[in-house]
Design a protein around this motif. Structure first.
Motif, PDB file in Angstrom:
ATOM      1  N   MET A  34       0.821  -1.207   0.000  1.00  0.00           N
ATOM      2  CA  MET A  34       0.000   0.000   0.000  1.00  0.00           C
ATOM      3  C   MET A  34       0.858   1.261   0.000  1.00  0.00           C
ATOM      4  SD  MET A  34      -3.379  -0.598   0.098  1.00  0.00           S
ATOM      5  CE  MET A  34      -4.396   0.243   1.275  1.00  0.00           C
ATOM      6  N   ARG A  44      -6.387  -0.469  -2.757  1.00  0.00           N
ATOM      7  CA  ARG A  44      -7.400  -0.354  -1.705  1.00  0.00           C
ATOM      8  C   ARG A  44      -8.636  -1.222  -1.969  1.00  0.00           C
ATOM      9  NH1 ARG A  44      -8.341   1.800   2.595  1.00  0.00           N
ATOM     10  NH2 ARG A  44      -6.304   2.764   2.671  1.00  0.00           N
ATOM     11  N   MET A  47      -7.773  -4.754  -1.193  1.00  0.00           N
ATOM     12  CA  MET A  47      -7.700  -5.078   0.222  1.00  0.00           C
ATOM     13  C   MET A  47      -9.100  -5.162   0.829  1.00  0.00           C
ATOM     14  SD  MET A  47      -5.816  -3.118   3.295  1.00  0.00           S
ATOM     15  CE  MET A  47      -7.018  -1.824   3.228  1.00  0.00           C
ATOM     16  N   GLN A  48      -9.950  -4.225   0.436  1.00  0.00           N
ATOM     17  CA  GLN A  48     -11.313  -4.247   0.983  1.00  0.00           C
ATOM     18  C   GLN A  48     -12.037  -5.533   0.606  1.00  0.00           C
ATOM     19  OE1 GLN A  48     -12.306  -0.479  -0.622  1.00  0.00           O
ATOM     20  NE2 GLN A  48     -12.179   0.584   1.351  1.00  0.00           N
ATOM     21  N   VAL A  64      -5.139  -9.456   7.644  1.00  0.00           N
ATOM     22  CA  VAL A  64      -4.831  -8.639   6.471  1.00  0.00           C
ATOM     23  C   VAL A  64      -3.950  -7.487   6.942  1.00  0.00           C
ATOM     24  CG1 VAL A  64      -5.761  -7.251   4.611  1.00  0.00           C
ATOM     25  CG2 VAL A  64      -7.021  -9.249   5.421  1.00  0.00           C
ATOM     26  N   ILE A  65      -2.773  -7.388   6.375  1.00  0.00           N
ATOM     27  CA  ILE A  65      -1.816  -6.388   6.833  1.00  0.00           C
ATOM     28  C   ILE A  65      -1.366  -5.557   5.640  1.00  0.00           C
ATOM     29  CG2 ILE A  65       0.476  -6.085   7.857  1.00  0.00           C
ATOM     30  CD1 ILE A  65      -0.027  -8.784   9.260  1.00  0.00           C
ATOM     31  N   GLN A  66      -1.133  -4.266   5.923  1.00  0.00           N
ATOM     32  CA  GLN A  66      -0.615  -3.426   4.853  1.00  0.00           C
ATOM     33  C   GLN A  66       0.893  -3.349   4.950  1.00  0.00           C
ATOM     34  OE1 GLN A  66      -2.548   0.134   6.107  1.00  0.00           O
ATOM     35  NE2 GLN A  66      -3.916   0.007   4.385  1.00  0.00           N
ATOM     36  N   THR A  67       1.515  -3.119   3.833  1.00  0.00           N
ATOM     37  CA  THR A  67       2.948  -2.871   3.892  1.00  0.00           C
ATOM     38  C   THR A  67       3.284  -1.764   2.898  1.00  0.00           C
ATOM     39  OG1 THR A  67       5.105  -3.909   3.914  1.00  0.00           O
ATOM     40  CG2 THR A  67       3.607  -4.603   2.182  1.00  0.00           C
ATOM     41  N   GLY A  68       4.549  -1.381   2.892  1.00  0.00           N
ATOM     42  CA  GLY A  68       4.961  -0.308   1.998  1.00  0.00           C
ATOM     43  C   GLY A  68       5.260  -0.858   0.608  1.00  0.00           C
TER      44      GLY A  68
END
Lengths: 122, 598
Positions: A34, A44, A47-48, A64-68
């Motif tokens: 993300m 986005r 992910m949703q 569910v995890i976000q990363t760079g």
């Protein structure tokens, strides 16, 4: 409260939510890239879609995890799936409609969706 | 139930609330809405995380990022960086959660403050939303009540508690199973269950934190107690000075009624039980069981002689089971996980864990729960993070105004009921105040005694007059007017107060004096014979002096002295007139050359 089964029902319903707060390392992690590149490419909605798919199936052991930025910006949106004890799988050029298949085949049944992976798409 | 990918847990205990956690919650909700994340990220207000010194605390899951001392301005950064982009804001992390020299974030269980802790009574504090009964149910809430009502007889519950070895956490340490058995076997058609939440020790706040963070654990345990002894009504006696705890307790009772977990025919078993809250006005003596019962009845909170004990003749003259908040908070876990599991924790005669409110001269002020038998050294040096400013540990005070002190040479004593009693201190309700070399032990004893003088209800003479006279003797010593005979007189008076007082307040009031006399008699003698206060606390005994060799004659001290006691000529050493000096210490803090000493 008239019966214990009623109590059990509430317990199961809410557990999936509170479960997120346990420091557990044993679950499956779905990591969505993300960074600016990912968001611009449409990470986005992807992910949703993962979130709604997981809550529909009430999967307790999935986060569910976000990363760079993952680095392959031209292949964004990128999603990496970590199943404990297995090598990570990288899905690229993701769209919301690919999500349901990944969840049912890979997350639930353990079969990697080869055609969406970085190996097949790059 | 909506699925949220991330939870932002903000501490809503009294400590963090007073340092502004509510504004953080509002700011998080605002920023999340702006970023369109309010359907993905949930903000939860929880109970106390324990590390109160670093509040307000925010934990973000699933990463488990532990942010400390968060300010309103930081919220936007957490939302923008962490919640949108998935990049943890390292500068706001509690420093101990970042591995030294690297960027790796440690799990909370690896951090010194939490590593040696074991959370039973505090298991849900800082994990669930205390105002949402469903989250409590998700953490196995009310399963113990269900099990007891459908599978166990009252005798089996009592047997389980007896085998677990649980002892009263309010201070006395009376075996809980035995107490429940007395109440059950007492003859009577009407019985009551009561909860003592009148936490009065200065510095102790574990009961408040349990009620703020996990009120249902107490409600469930009281219902179990009601079933066991045959009561259908319970009272929680809590002080009005705990507004957050009272509010959450009210919400919790209301929700339990709504879900049919309090009221008539619980789980369809025909068992009825309901709870009411009674507010106390915050008198220390109302923590004593007979005074508490008198106060619930609507009378002036004064103790009465025992026996008859409350288990036989308590509230409204009926058999009453009275336990402390922390004791109740242990019950459901014992039922769920079994007596053998609980009995495997702790020492031979003290089972389970104890919550301590760590305060005073310690880095990590806050709430800790440790297995019985942990040494004081582990609490101070590892969990507590040591004494700040490089000072030396001098003593720890346990049990508040009823307890005593543990000197530095006994720092390796294991903390449990019996070893603390054997060294003249006591477990008490769990206040643990750490003192360093700057604390004067005579002054500490005087401080606690001043508290008991104020809080004595006045019913019996030894306590009302005895503590006052004892206080006057200590005052005389700290003013430098004491004699060696006064020390003997103090010892005698302490014994008379202990033997003659009606209730626990008076019987334990001399403990701080007796234990400081036992371990720090040299300090008393220094006050009396040398007319010196070794720690430099007692003002009447400390004299400020300027060291001529260090003084550069800048005159700052003279300018700042509020009574004009310092005189001298610029560039020559100044001089303090001890007759005029009021010993405020301003000169010493202002001197740029550290030329002024006590």
């Amino acid at each position: 409260m008239k019966s214990i089964s009623e109590l059990q029902k509430i317990r199961e319903k809410v557990l999936s939510e509170v479960n997120l707060r346990q420091d557990r390392q044993d679950g499956i992690r779905i990591v969505v890239g993300m960074a600016t590149c990912g968001i611009a490419a449409g990470a986005r909605p992807v992910m949703q879609e993962f979130i709604s798919e997981i809550s529909k199936r009430n999967l307790l052991n999935v986060k569910v995890i976000q990363t760079g930025c993952i680095g392959m910006c031209r292949l964004e949106p990128i999603v990496e799936v970590y199943v404990p004890g297995q090598e990570k799988v990288t899905y690229v050029k993701m769209t919301p409609d690919k999500v349901a298949r990944i969840v049912s085949e890979h997350i639930v049944n353990g079969k990697v969706v080869d055609e969406y992976t970085v190996g097949a798409q790059s | 139930m909506e699925f949220y990918r991330s939870h932002v847990l903000v501490c809503g205990g009294t400590g963090c609330t007073s340092s502004g956690s509510q504004t953080l919650i509002d700011e998080f909700e605002k920023c999340l809405k702006e970023a369109n994340l309010d359907k993905e990220v949930k903000v939860v207000r929880t109970g106390c995380f324990g590390l109160c010194a670093l509040g307000p605390i925010v934990i973000v899951y699933p990463e488990g990022a532990f942010y400390s001392m968060v300010k309103k301005e930081d919220v936007k950064e957490i939302v923008d960086e962490h919640l949108i982009k998935g990049r943890i804001v390292k500068r706001l992390l509690y420093h101990d959660t970042v591995e030294a020299g690297t960027d790796n974030v440690k799990s909370l269980n690896q951090v010194d403050f939490y590593k040696k802790q074991m959370r039973i009574a505090l298991r849900n504090c800082g994990v669930i939303d205390p105002e949402n009964i469903e989250e409590y149910i998700a953490m196995d809430g009310y399963t113990a009540l269900a099990k007891v009502l459908t599978e166990m007889t009252p005798e089996q519950v009592i047997d389980e508690l007896k085998r677990s070895g649980l002892r009263g956490r309010g201070g006395g340490g009376f075996p809980t199973g035995l107490k429940w058995e007395f109440a059950k076997n007492a003859p009577g058609d009407k019985k009551y269950v009561a909860c003592n939440a009148d936490e009065g020790d200065p510095g102790a706040f574990m009961d408040r934190s349990i009620l703020e963070g996990d009120p249902h654990s107490v409600i469930e345990a009281m219902a179990i107690a009601g079933y066991t002894i045959g009561a259908d009504q319970g009272y929680i006696y809590i002080r009005a000075e705990y507004p957050i705890a009272v509010k959450r307790l009210r919400i919790a009772i209301e929700q339990a009624r709504e879900y049919g977990l309090l009221g008539k025919n619980i789980f369809g078993t025909g068992f009825n039980f309901d709870l009411d809250i009674r507010l106390g006005a915050g008198a220390f003596v109302c923590g004593e069981e007979t005074a508490l019962i008198t106060s619930i009845e609507g009378h002036r909170g004064e103790p009465r002689p025992r026996p008859p004990f409350p288990a036989v003749k308590g509230l409204f003259g009926k058999p009453t089971l009275l336990n402390n908040v922390e004791t109740y908070a242990n019950i459901t876990t014992i039922i769920n996980r079994g007596a053998d599991w609980f009995a495997s924790i702790g020492t031979e005669k003290s089972k389970g864990t104890k919550v301590f409110a760590l305060g005073g001269k310690i880095t990590n002020t806050g709430l800790v729960e440790i297995p019985m038998g942990t040494t004081l050294r582990e609490i101070v040096e590892e969990i507590g993070g040591g004494i700040p400013n490089g000072k030396k540990f001098k003593a720890a005070q346990t049990g508040g105004p009823s307890g005593g002190c543990i000197p530095a040479e006994l720092i390796d004593v294991p903390i449990d009921y019996d070893s603390l009693t054997s060294i003249g201190s006591m477990m008490g309700s769990g206040g643990l105040i750490i003192m360093d070399e700057d604390n004067c032990m005579v002054d500490i004893a005087k401080f606690f005694l001043e508290f008991t003088v104020d809080e004595s209800c006045g019913k019996c003479t030894p306590c009302r007059i005895g503590t006052k006279r004892l206080y006057e003797l200590l005052e005389k010593i700290t003013e430098g007017k004491g004699t060696l005979e006064d020390i003997d007189r103090i010892e005698k008076l302490c014994l008379s107060i202990k033997q003659g007082s009606l209730c626990g307040l008076g019987q334990t009031a001399p403990n701080p004096v007796l234990s400081t006399l036992r371990y720090f008699k040299d300090e008393y003698i220094a006050h009396v014979v040398d007319k010196k206060c070794p720690a430099g606390v007692c003002k009447a005994l400390s004299n400020y002096e300027i060291i001529p060799e260090k003084c550069r004659g800048c005159g700052i001290c003279a300018k700042n002295c509020p009574v004009g006691a310092i005189s001298g000529q610029v560039k020559n050493p100044y001089h303090i007139d001890t007759e005029k000096c009021i010993k405020c210490g301003v000169c010493m803090t202002k001197c740029p050359f550290k030329a002024i000493v006590k």
